[in-house]
Design a protein around this motif. Structure first.
Motif, short mmCIF file in Angstrom:
data_model
loop_
_atom_site.label_atom_id
_atom_site.label_comp_id
_atom_site.label_asym_id
_atom_site.label_seq_id
_atom_site.Cartn_x
_atom_site.Cartn_y
_atom_site.Cartn_z
N PRO A 165 33.78 38.11 26.89
CA PRO A 165 32.38 38.13 26.74
C PRO A 165 31.83 36.90 26.68
O PRO A 165 30.35 36.62 26.89
CB PRO A 165 32.18 38.84 25.32
N ASP A 166 32.37 35.66 26.40
CA ASP A 166 31.76 34.39 26.32
C ASP A 166 31.94 33.53 27.40
O ASP A 166 31.70 32.33 27.43
CB ASP A 166 32.52 33.48 25.12
N TYR A 167 32.25 34.28 28.61
CA TYR A 167 32.30 33.49 29.85
C TYR A 167 31.17 32.55 30.34
O TYR A 167 31.46 31.44 30.48
CB TYR A 167 32.50 34.52 30.89
N GLN A 183 43.11 32.51 27.52
CA GLN A 183 42.84 32.42 26.08
C GLN A 183 41.95 33.78 25.71
O GLN A 183 42.54 34.48 24.75
CB GLN A 183 42.01 31.53 25.54
N ALA A 184 41.16 34.17 26.39
CA ALA A 184 40.17 35.18 25.97
C ALA A 184 41.03 36.85 26.40
O ALA A 184 40.67 37.43 25.51
CB ALA A 184 38.98 35.15 26.81
N ALA A 185 41.67 36.62 27.50
CA ALA A 185 42.38 38.24 27.85
C ALA A 185 43.92 37.58 28.53
O ALA A 185 43.81 37.42 29.74
CB ALA A 185 41.40 38.81 28.70
N PRO A 186 44.84 37.21 27.62
CA PRO A 186 46.05 36.95 28.13
C PRO A 186 46.66 37.52 29.47
O PRO A 186 46.52 38.95 29.54
CB PRO A 186 46.94 37.10 26.88
N LEU A 187 47.03 37.00 30.55
CA LEU A 187 47.40 37.70 31.88
C LEU A 187 48.73 38.26 31.37
O LEU A 187 49.65 37.70 31.01
CB LEU A 187 47.46 36.56 32.85
N THR A 188 48.56 39.57 32.23
CA THR A 188 49.70 40.40 32.20
C THR A 188 50.33 40.79 33.56
O THR A 188 51.35 41.16 33.64
CB THR A 188 49.96 41.69 31.31
#
Length: 251
Positions: A165-167, A183-188
């Motif tokens: 949301p803070d991109y 950091q906002a959405a750790p890669l899986t």
């Protein structure tokens, strides 16, 4: 003007073999590079200078320089000149890395230029890529990345606002999208589609490519859990970049 010594070195390296003249010019240039007489980033003589000093046709010189550029020995930048290339930089194919870290690992300086950063409705294609509805808001950025001042990547990125949301609030002059997104959405999970393309006129200008030079395009999507975080189009100059991948099969 180029140092006269540079041209004299090339003339001295020209062989008397029965090979076609353009091939002899190529061999002479490569020999100067491999012997260390011509260093990476050094400007090489222009077509006009080579025609005048070597006494061969412009068509011959143009073919030699064009082929050496395609083979990765030279870099030709519109309006600037032709330079000795470093060994091709590479980017990871099977992994997702921060381009700034890749450049730093080579001992070089990363910089970037933000061309666009905005929120807009998703097209049908973008919505499908992100797993959202057409017309739903997404964040879009276009950034050119540079290595020691030379453009090496155009990054076109669509981001899912639900997971990042803070991109739009980030200062991408200081951090890359990769830093914030991990950091906002750790890669899986991630996927790559790779293809060779002919860049558009604008893309050629941004990457400082000659008209005939191909591009290396990576389409990349990444997930955090079951949600698509971002869909990116990463365009590299094909004459300056290569892909590298490694895997192990453990039983």
């Amino acid at each position: 003007m180029v140092d006269q010594q540079t041209v004299l070195q090339l003339a001295a390296a020209m062989s008397d073999t029965p090979a076609p003249i353009y091939q002899r010019v190529k061999q002479a240039i490569v020999s100067q590079i491999r012997a260390g007489h011509w260093q990476p980033h050094q400007r090489v003589p222009s077509e006009s200078e080579l025609v005048a000093e070597l006494g061969v046709s412009r068509m011959t010189i143009n073919r030699a320089l064009r082929e050496l550029t395609s083979e990765g020995f030279l870099i030709r930048m519109q309006g600037v000149g032709t330079f000795v290339a470093e060994a091709k930089a590479h980017t990871a194919l099977l992994e997702v890395h921060n381009i700034a870290d890749e450049i730093a690992a080579r001992g070089h300086h990363h910089s970037s230029k933000i061309l666009e950063l905005k929120a807009r409705p998703a097209s049908d294609e973008e919505a499908t890529a992100l797993g959202i509805q057409p017309g739903q808001p997404l964040f879009y950025s276009q950034i050119v990345h540079y290595e020691n001042g030379v453009p090496v990547q155009i990054e076109d990125r669509c981001v899912n606002p639900l997971v990042a949301p803070d991109y739009m609030k980030q200062d991408f002059d200081q951090v890359t999208p990769y830093i914030y997104l991990t950091q906002a959405a750790p890669l899986t999970a991630g996927e790559h589609i790779v293809e060779a393309v002919m860049p558009t006129r604008r893309e050629r200008e941004l990457l400082q490519l000659e008209d005939h030079e191909p591009g290396l395009l990576i389409h990349r999507r990444t997930w955090s859990g079951k949600t698509v975080v971002t869909s990116a189009r990463l365009l590299y100059p094909g004459s300056r970049y290569q892909l590298f991948g490694r895997f192990t099969n453990q039983v």
